[in-house]
Motif scaffolding. Structure first.
Motif, short mmCIF file in Angstrom:
data_model
loop_
_atom_site.label_atom_id
_atom_site.label_comp_id
_atom_site.label_asym_id
_atom_site.label_seq_id
_atom_site.Cartn_x
_atom_site.Cartn_y
_atom_site.Cartn_z
N UNK A 7 0.80 -1.23 0.00
CA UNK A 7 0.00 0.00 0.00
C UNK A 7 0.83 1.28 0.00
N UNK A 8 1.82 1.36 0.91
CA UNK A 8 2.59 2.61 1.03
C UNK A 8 3.99 2.39 0.46
N UNK A 9 4.21 2.93 -0.73
CA UNK A 9 5.48 2.65 -1.42
C UNK A 9 6.02 3.92 -2.06
N UNK A 10 7.30 4.15 -1.83
CA UNK A 10 7.99 5.29 -2.43
C UNK A 10 9.17 4.74 -3.22
N UNK A 11 9.28 5.14 -4.49
CA UNK A 11 10.43 4.71 -5.30
C UNK A 11 11.37 5.90 -5.45
N UNK A 12 12.58 5.73 -4.94
CA UNK A 12 13.53 6.86 -4.93
C UNK A 12 14.70 6.56 -5.86
N UNK A 13 14.96 7.47 -6.83
CA UNK A 13 16.18 7.30 -7.62
C UNK A 13 17.35 7.79 -6.76
N UNK A 14 18.06 6.86 -6.12
CA UNK A 14 19.08 7.27 -5.13
C UNK A 14 20.45 7.30 -5.79
N UNK A 15 21.20 8.32 -5.48
CA UNK A 15 22.50 8.53 -6.12
C UNK A 15 23.61 8.13 -5.17
N UNK A 106 -2.37 -0.02 7.01
CA UNK A 106 -3.64 0.48 6.45
C UNK A 106 -4.66 0.69 7.56
N UNK A 107 -4.75 -0.31 8.46
CA UNK A 107 -5.77 -0.24 9.51
C UNK A 107 -5.54 0.95 10.44
N UNK A 108 -4.27 1.37 10.57
CA UNK A 108 -3.98 2.50 11.46
C UNK A 108 -4.17 3.85 10.75
N UNK A 109 -4.52 3.82 9.46
CA UNK A 109 -4.83 5.04 8.68
C UNK A 109 -3.66 6.02 8.57
N UNK A 110 -2.47 5.47 8.31
CA UNK A 110 -1.30 6.33 8.09
C UNK A 110 -1.41 7.05 6.76
N UNK A 111 -0.99 8.29 6.73
CA UNK A 111 -0.80 9.03 5.46
C UNK A 111 0.47 8.47 4.81
N UNK A 112 0.45 8.12 3.51
CA UNK A 112 1.55 7.34 2.93
C UNK A 112 2.95 7.91 3.18
N UNK A 113 3.15 9.21 2.96
CA UNK A 113 4.52 9.75 3.11
C UNK A 113 4.96 9.71 4.57
N UNK A 114 4.01 9.98 5.50
CA UNK A 114 4.35 9.91 6.92
C UNK A 114 4.68 8.47 7.30
N UNK A 304 -7.83 10.74 9.31
CA UNK A 304 -7.54 9.53 8.53
C UNK A 304 -6.67 9.84 7.32
N UNK A 305 -5.57 9.12 7.18
CA UNK A 305 -4.69 9.27 6.01
C UNK A 305 -4.45 10.77 5.74
N UNK A 306 -4.24 11.51 6.81
CA UNK A 306 -4.22 12.97 6.77
C UNK A 306 -2.78 13.47 6.76
N UNK A 307 -2.52 14.46 5.90
CA UNK A 307 -1.14 14.96 5.73
C UNK A 307 -0.59 15.62 6.99
N UNK A 308 -1.46 16.11 7.89
CA UNK A 308 -0.98 16.83 9.07
C UNK A 308 -0.94 15.96 10.33
N UNK A 309 -1.51 14.76 10.26
CA UNK A 309 -1.77 14.00 11.49
C UNK A 309 -0.46 13.60 12.21
N UNK A 310 0.51 13.08 11.47
CA UNK A 310 1.77 12.64 12.09
C UNK A 310 2.47 13.84 12.73
N UNK A 311 2.42 14.96 12.02
CA UNK A 311 3.02 16.20 12.55
C UNK A 311 2.37 16.58 13.88
N UNK A 312 1.04 16.49 13.93
CA UNK A 312 0.32 16.83 15.16
C UNK A 312 0.75 15.91 16.31
#
Ligand SMILES: Cc1cc2nc3c(=O)[nH]c(=O)nc-3n(C[C@H](O)[C@H](O)[C@H](O)COP(=O)(O)O)c2cc1C
Length: 385
Positions: A7-15, A106-114, A304-312
């Motif tokens: 579900x939560x996947x980031x592909x990084x072109x790492x140098x 998923x069940x914990x409703x994390x925002x993907x980048x967080x 839920x899946x909120x961009x500010x939640x982890x910050x809060x």
């Protein structure tokens, strides 16, 4: 077999940068750089290298919809590797472990980048003090030598500033001025249980409860909390508190009571304390430590899946920490907070999964030692005379 992407996947072109050996042999210091794809998944502890074909495959599978891959796809080494890594998830018993970890996020409703940032910034077995010495980054001068001067301490904007009236200091100002991070604890002087209890009572104890419905309860505390959800839980690592056996405890904020948790013997507990603090031995002998471990899922229930939640949640931890600092100072005690912790080791010791709930910071409290061995920041000599 059915397959879907995690579900939560980031592909990084790492140098990766290296000095070219051939160039060095010719007497030239030329820099080689190589770009490779790295997959950062929120349910996996490590980043994994993937190739361009595997990246394309990951993009071809849905994270929500199960797909039946063709026979050819099922036999493809790339699909098999991605299934084994857990970047693709299958519905067969051998894929159950990765699937359950993905489902938990998923069940914990994390925002993907967080979710990705949280997972991949957790430490296990890191010795931050050893690393600091190995890199020669111990003193302010070391930092300046390596990194140049920092951005200025104050950065005025263009224009003319209107001076504000200065008020005379009162007792509260004196209290604020006496707060300094303690790195020298008196290991022979136990912390009285009433002092620890009062610290908890003033900071993390619920002062009132409000019941919207029998299963929907909100707490009022002396510290603020994003959404009023108070997700930050307090665990204790007790080493030298009068009348309290050493070990781990969980604090009940409504009952104002401690529950003893399974704990190792004192010597092992002391080693574990130092590991949890990533080798910061100047903190490790604090008589009592409070592990601030939010229940992310409580905050993310609302946000839920909120961009500010982890910050809060992280801000909540900071507010608790400052209240603890001030209350400890008022009681004449030394206190510290640190985010340089081995979260994975700490969560493991406390039986937390790191997803629904996990350690974010450790606060410590106790009597200050008479002598200052490790430097404290007290330029106005409010603490050390
Ligand atoms: C979020 C946070 C993380 C910190 N982490 C560490 C740490 O890892 N090690 C440490 O010795 N001090 C740590 N500190 C304490 C700071 O170094 C300290 O607050 C700063 O040097 C200013 O000194 P003062 O607290 O005495 O005013 C931390 C403080 C905060 C707020």
């Amino acid at each position: 077999m059915r397959v879907r992407r995690c579900t939560h996947l980031l592909l990084e072109p790492r140098e990766r940068v290296s000095f070219g050996l051939a160039a060095i042999l010719r007497g030239k210091a030329e820099v080689d750089s190589e770009v490779a794809w790295v997959a950062l998944a929120a349910h996996l502890d490590q980043a994994v290298a993937v190739d361009a074909a595997e990246c394309a495959l990951l993009g071809a599978f849905s994270a929500r919809r199960w797909q039946e891959p063709s026979e050819q796809q099922c036999a493809s080494p790339a699909v098999l590797r991605l299934l084994e890594l857990g970047l693709l998830l299958g519905d067969q018993p051998e894929h159950a472990r990765h699937l359950a970890r993905d489902q938990a996020m998923c069940d914990a409703h994390w925002w993907p980048l967080a979710a990705v940032a949280h997972r991949h910034s957790r430490w296990q077995g890191v010795d931050s003090v050893g690393d600091m010495h190995a890199r020669g980054l111990v003193t302010a001068n070391d930092l300046r030598r390596n990194f140049g001067a920092p951005p200025p301490a104050v950065q005025p904007r263009d224009g003319s500033y209107a001076p504000l009236p200065r008020q005379a200091d009162d007792a509260f100002d004196a209290l604020l001025g006496r707060r300094a991070t303690c790195r020298n604890f008196d290991r022979d002087r136990p912390l009285p249980l009433p002092s620890l209890a009062r610290l908890l009572q003033r900071t993390v104890m619920a002062q009132a409860t409000v019941e919207a419905a029998p299963d929907t309860v909100f707490l009022k505390k002396h510290v603020p909390s994003g959404g009023g959800l108070h997700p930050v839980e307090t665990y204790l690592l007790v080493q030298n508190v009068e009348g309290l056996a050493s070990g781990f405890y969980h604090y009940h904020p409504v009952e104002h009571a401690l529950l003893a948790l399974p704990s190792p013997p004192a010597a092992e507990l002391a080693r574990l304390a130092c590991t949890m603090l990533s080798g910061q031995e100047w903190f490790a002998d604090a008589p009592a430590m409070l592990v601030l471990a939010p229940r992310f899922e409580r905050c993310f229930w609302k946000y839920r899946n909120h961009a500010k939640a982890y910050r809060a949640v992280l801000l909540d931890v900071g507010h608790v920490s400052q209240a603890l600092y001030l209350c400890a100072t008022e009681a004449g005690l030394g206190a510290f907070v640190t985010a340089a912790i081995n979260e994975a080791d700490t969560d493991q010791a406390l039986g937390l999964d790191g997803v629904r709930q996990g350690a974010v910071a450790i606060f410590g409290v106790g009597w200050r030692a008479v002598r200052q061995q490790t430097t404290e920041f007290d330029p106005a000599h409010r603490v050390w005379g």
